[in-house]
Design an enzyme around this catalytic site. Sequence first.
Site, PDB file in Angstrom:
ATOM      1  N   LYS A  54       1.054  -1.163  -0.069  1.00 27.55           N
ATOM      2  CA  LYS A  54      -0.066  -0.164  -0.210  1.00 27.55           C
ATOM      3  C   LYS A  54       1.124   1.166   0.186  1.00 27.55           C
ATOM      4  CE  LYS A  54      -3.836  -2.185   2.348  1.00 27.55           C
ATOM      5  NZ  LYS A  54      -4.062  -2.247   3.461  1.00 27.55           N
ATOM      6  N   GLN A  98      -5.461  -1.538   9.569  1.00 32.74           N
ATOM      7  CA  GLN A  98      -5.208  -2.545   8.959  1.00 32.74           C
ATOM      8  C   GLN A  98      -5.600  -3.830   9.910  1.00 32.74           C
ATOM      9  OE1 GLN A  98      -3.574  -3.595   5.778  1.00 32.74           O
ATOM     10  NE2 GLN A  98      -4.565  -5.588   5.852  1.00 32.74           N
ATOM     11  N   ASP A 121     -11.235   2.760   4.556  1.00 34.53           N
ATOM     12  CA  ASP A 121     -11.705   1.462   4.186  1.00 34.53           C
ATOM     13  C   ASP A 121     -13.098   1.791   4.227  1.00 34.53           C
ATOM     14  OD1 ASP A 121      -9.855  -0.096   4.344  1.00 34.53           O
ATOM     15  OD2 ASP A 121      -9.438  -0.603   6.177  1.00 34.53           O
TER      16      ASP A 121
END
Length: 297
Positions: A54, A98, A121
């Site tokens: 990422k 995460q 997200d």
Amino acid sequence: MTAHILDGKAFAAKLRTQVATHVARLKADHGIVPGLAVVLVGDDPASQVYVRSKGKMTVEVGMQSFEHRLPDTTSEADLLALIAQLNADPAVHGILVQLPLPAGLNSDLVINTIDPAKDVDGFHISNVGLLGTGQKAMVPCTPLGCLMLLRDHHGSLAGKHAVVIGRSNIVGKPMAQLLLGDSCTVTIAHSRTADLAGLVRQADIVVAAVGRAQMVPGAWIKPGATVIDVGINRIAGDDGGTRLVGDVDFDSCATVAGAITPVPGGVGPMTIACLLANTVTACSRANGLAEPEGLTV
Ligand code: GUN
């Protein structure tokens, strides 16, 4: 019959180019550089690979990457304090924590502490509610990538029967909402579903997101159906090493399906590309600028 291969790798590369164009425009016209903060707690090896990837792609499209790696002994209070600091930082337009978090940290609480406008997200309850009610939301990256592939292949999805296998908050549930938004008839199946084979056989679109290697055989697929494989599972290979496979048995499904995503090179690359797209969208909204077209739904 051999299925058309839905090339997520190529589609994702095209999407990243579009993102890079918007990033360059934000810089040139407004002096703004979109920034994405990624928070990794603990040392889960798979998560470390994702986070590195990422960060690399964030920089490649011209955005700023902020990485925060914390030990698995981090207290909830310290993690919440970091998120508060990122919420207040004007250089940070997107925040990703995460998952999974180490045991002892309440991931619902942590995610709901993120400013919903920076929640790239799309996991914050406000974004979940906005998506569920058909309002402008930050949309979870993996289902967003799947929807883009489906729209690109089919054009309109209206009236199609979509069976989503898996009911996670990250993929299954938001995927079902997106398909419903595109006027599909949606069934969510899961580990307790009766006659899964019979149900999947009725589907025009199958999205498999269960995390079980090759669990969907070609015998379950209606001839000509579109198969989207979200799974990434490592299994023993013929050569004594390991290889990546999806949640569907690619070889048997590809002989029956009309179109199918491969693993690797299907949904996987779309997830990070959509994360970058969401970050540019969040940055544009935060600055009251017109939203880039084609980067979200
Ligand atoms: N873990 C597995 N998938 C995801 C994702 O899309 N976002 C985050 N934050 N963690 C994940």
